[in-house]
Scaffold this active site. Sequence first.
Site, PDB file in Angstrom:
ATOM      1  N   LYS A   1     143.911  25.490  66.174  1.00  0.00           N
ATOM      2  CA  LYS A   1     142.456  25.104  67.133  1.00  0.00           C
ATOM      3  C   LYS A   1     143.114  25.318  68.131  1.00  0.00           C
ATOM      4  O   LYS A   1     142.167  25.922  69.684  1.00  0.00           O
ATOM      5  CB  LYS A   1     142.587  23.605  66.691  1.00  0.00           C
ATOM      6  CG  LYS A   1     141.565  22.994  67.269  1.00  0.00           C
ATOM      7  CD  LYS A   1     140.208  22.494  66.148  1.00  0.00           C
ATOM      8  CE  LYS A   1     140.859  20.385  65.994  1.00  0.00           C
ATOM      9  NZ  LYS A   1     140.858  20.236  67.688  1.00  0.00           N
TER      10      LYS A   1
ATOM     11  N   GLY B   1     136.657  17.052  71.862  1.00  0.00           N
ATOM     12  CA  GLY B   1     136.902  16.975  72.989  1.00  0.00           C
ATOM     13  C   GLY B   1     137.778  18.045  73.363  1.00  0.00           C
ATOM     14  O   GLY B   1     137.816  18.042  74.992  1.00  0.00           O
TER      15      GLY B   1
ATOM     16  N   ARG C   1     135.089   8.521  73.408  1.00  0.00           N
ATOM     17  CA  ARG C   1     135.671   9.402  74.441  1.00  0.00           C
ATOM     18  C   ARG C   1     136.083   8.979  76.063  1.00  0.00           C
ATOM     19  O   ARG C   1     134.997   9.375  76.310  1.00  0.00           O
ATOM     20  CB  ARG C   1     136.740  10.261  73.428  1.00  0.00           C
ATOM     21  CG  ARG C   1     136.053  10.057  72.374  1.00  0.00           C
ATOM     22  CD  ARG C   1     137.085  11.616  71.816  1.00  0.00           C
ATOM     23  NE  ARG C   1     138.900  11.581  71.704  1.00  0.00           N
ATOM     24  CZ  ARG C   1     139.441  12.422  71.753  1.00  0.00           C
ATOM     25  NH1 ARG C   1     138.832  13.635  70.380  1.00  0.00           N
ATOM     26  NH2 ARG C   1     140.277  12.853  71.734  1.00  0.00           N
TER      27      ARG C   1
ATOM     28  N   SER D   1     148.532  14.639  79.013  1.00  0.00           N
ATOM     29  CA  SER D   1     147.646  15.653  78.313  1.00  0.00           C
ATOM     30  C   SER D   1     147.413  17.066  78.495  1.00  0.00           C
ATOM     31  O   SER D   1     147.243  17.195  79.830  1.00  0.00           O
ATOM     32  CB  SER D   1     146.785  14.408  78.730  1.00  0.00           C
ATOM     33  OG  SER D   1     144.972  15.222  78.021  1.00  0.00           O
TER      34      SER D   1
ATOM     35  N   GLN E   1     144.642  18.716  77.641  1.00  0.00           N
ATOM     36  CA  GLN E   1     143.710  19.103  77.814  1.00  0.00           C
ATOM     37  C   GLN E   1     143.442  18.250  79.482  1.00  0.00           C
ATOM     38  O   GLN E   1     142.817  19.320  79.947  1.00  0.00           O
ATOM     39  CB  GLN E   1     142.845  17.917  77.124  1.00  0.00           C
ATOM     40  CG  GLN E   1     142.754  18.244  75.647  1.00  0.00           C
ATOM     41  CD  GLN E   1     141.935  17.218  74.297  1.00  0.00           C
ATOM     42  OE1 GLN E   1     141.461  15.862  75.390  1.00  0.00           O
ATOM     43  NE2 GLN E   1     142.142  18.099  73.617  1.00  0.00           N
TER      44      GLN E   1
ATOM     45  N   ASP F   1     148.826  14.878  67.604  1.00  0.00           N
ATOM     46  CA  ASP F   1     147.795  14.641  66.463  1.00  0.00           C
ATOM     47  C   ASP F   1     148.358  14.124  64.965  1.00  0.00           C
ATOM     48  O   ASP F   1     146.969  14.321  63.986  1.00  0.00           O
ATOM     49  CB  ASP F   1     147.153  16.142  66.110  1.00  0.00           C
ATOM     50  CG  ASP F   1     146.862  16.834  67.938  1.00  0.00           C
ATOM     51  OD1 ASP F   1     146.197  14.990  68.339  1.00  0.00           O
ATOM     52  OD2 ASP F   1     146.371  17.555  67.953  1.00  0.00           O
TER      53      ASP F   1
ATOM     54  N   ARG G   1     143.287   5.328  66.449  1.00  0.00           N
ATOM     55  CA  ARG G   1     144.297   6.245  65.223  1.00  0.00           C
ATOM     56  C   ARG G   1     144.793   5.274  64.483  1.00  0.00           C
ATOM     57  O   ARG G   1     145.405   5.836  63.609  1.00  0.00           O
ATOM     58  CB  ARG G   1     144.456   7.690  65.177  1.00  0.00           C
ATOM     59  CG  ARG G   1     143.899   9.149  65.243  1.00  0.00           C
ATOM     60  CD  ARG G   1     144.541   9.826  65.438  1.00  0.00           C
ATOM     61  NE  ARG G   1     143.109  11.236  65.480  1.00  0.00           N
ATOM     62  CZ  ARG G   1     143.132  12.095  65.677  1.00  0.00           C
ATOM     63  NH1 ARG G   1     144.628  12.951  66.358  1.00  0.00           N
ATOM     64  NH2 ARG G   1     142.276  13.616  65.616  1.00  0.00           N
TER      65      ARG G   1
HETATM   66  C1  S3P Z   1     144.984  19.067  72.758  1.00  0.00           C
HETATM   67  C2  S3P Z   1     145.842  19.032  73.248  1.00  0.00           C
HETATM   68  C3  S3P Z   1     145.814  17.326  72.729  1.00  0.00           C
HETATM   69  C4  S3P Z   1     145.295  16.972  71.361  1.00  0.00           C
HETATM   70  C5  S3P Z   1     143.922  18.049  70.681  1.00  0.00           C
HETATM   71  C6  S3P Z   1     144.103  19.499  71.190  1.00  0.00           C
HETATM   72  C7  S3P Z   1     144.856  20.775  73.383  1.00  0.00           C
HETATM   73  O1  S3P Z   1     144.847  15.736  73.192  1.00  0.00           O
HETATM   74  O2  S3P Z   1     145.542  15.900  70.571  1.00  0.00           O
HETATM   75  O3  S3P Z   1     143.612  17.778  69.640  1.00  0.00           O
HETATM   76  O4  S3P Z   1     144.278  21.618  72.513  1.00  0.00           O
HETATM   77  O5  S3P Z   1     144.857  20.880  74.558  1.00  0.00           O
HETATM   78  P1  S3P Z   1     145.127  15.110  74.544  1.00  0.00           P
HETATM   79  O6  S3P Z   1     145.870  16.596  75.996  1.00  0.00           O
HETATM   80  O7  S3P Z   1     144.568  14.477  75.119  1.00  0.00           O
HETATM   81  O8  S3P Z   1     147.088  14.896  74.441  1.00  0.00           O
END
Ligand code: S3P
Length: 463
Positions: A47, A120, A148, A193, A195, A345, A376
């Site tokens: 993903k 997210g 969120r 993070s 993200q 995750d 979670r």
């Molecule tokens: C992701 C980062 C993670 C993960 C999410 C996908 C990504 O989140 O939990 O399912 O693709 O960068 P966080 O950055 O909030 O930890």
Amino acid sequence: MCPVKALIASRRNRKPFVTNILSSGPTPKRFAPLGPLRGTIRVPGDKSISHRSLMFGALAVGETKVSGLLEGHDVIATADALRAMGATIDRTGEGEWSIHGVGVGGLLQPKQALDMGNSGTSTRLLMGLIASHGITASFVGDASLSARPMGRVIEPLSQMGASFTSSPGGTLPLMMTGSLPAVPITYRLPVASAQVKSAVLLAGLNTPGITTVIEPVPTRDHSERMLKGFGAELTVVEVDEERHISIHGDAELSPQTITVPGDPSSAAFFIVAALITEGSDLLIENVGLNATRAGLITVLQQMGGDIELVNQREVGGEPVADLRVKHSRLTGIEVDPAIAPSMIDEFPVLFVAASLAKGRTTTSGLDELRVKESDRLAAMAAALKASGAIVEELEDGLIIEGSDGTPLRGTKDEAIITHLDHRIAMSMAVAGLASKSGVEVDDTRPIATSFPTFEELLRKASS
Ligand code: S3P
């Protein structure tokens, strides 16, 4: 193909799925033992890499071709948003996609709100992209996403010059206006993070000068690997055990051909299902094993799980292997919190494995799990207790007393509440396989956000 036929074909390929999984009512389902998992399966594409393939392709000039793209709702939400901002994105076959990008700095003003559904990753990374474009965009999402925290990306992107009007608590719906030019920053991540890291790096692509993210705890590094692959000038240096990731602005990305490896976070459900189901011997092919994602395998092996890495190789610049997983007697352990980012995750399904292990499993340092698609820790504590497991919920983790292989009782009259969280639904489906009476899950619709073929593969592996 004649132009009219080509146009019809491209229209047909444009929107293979509806983004909004909630357009129909909840789909409850009971997951009961199905017998051993055997044979060979292949999980869908990663993903995180799928989102990034579309986003970076949308910023390159020319055609990026992607195979093995995850065709889940989260990724489709990213594709739809990028189309709304000018990219041409077509599905050319199963998992095969073609992207004609607009070039860095070329995103157009979207005419409607960007519907992020449950995702997210789409939201936070696209906020980063827009932050250094002179456009205004609004973001909406489902009830889970709208709860969120977005403050974690709003803060650094505001420092770069973008402005935001969010709902109270820094949540969606929100509207943002990017800054042109944006201001390069050096930003130390206050939370581990990927993200947030990626949002700042993506904003840095169209920002003059050098934007740096300091990462005290390493998180998944797909953005760094892929941005380099697309030709961005990106450097990573380690200073005092922290990673300093710098991106040179005014970048030009060149189109790529990308093969997306299988998602280790999806494979996780089948790994645990095979470990806890007597008689199982399952081969899961083509699983991405980037070290920043592979923590679950290490932890399950420490618990005594028989997981063999076969045919290790590289796919699309990522380490990949086939996993041969056999039913195992698991033993509870104290999970080192330092490993958490590399399996962030996978904790819901690890909690299921721990419920069937011999003895106690202790987890800590997992505050981040409270702000995922659901809380979670609370959701899994409640779900496992309702299924007959012995669980104590702490502020930052769970303590689980395992059953030493004795199947869980299963749910009684009430279904497990999944809170629109795909990973809670799939984890409790796996728990149902190792239960006496089965586990009733209140809503399986969210599974399609990340793993549309989950139930089909479960049937295949169990037949
Ligand atoms: C992701 C980062 C993670 C993960 C999410 C996908 C990504 O989140 O939990 O399912 O693709 O960068 P966080 O950055 O909030 O930890």
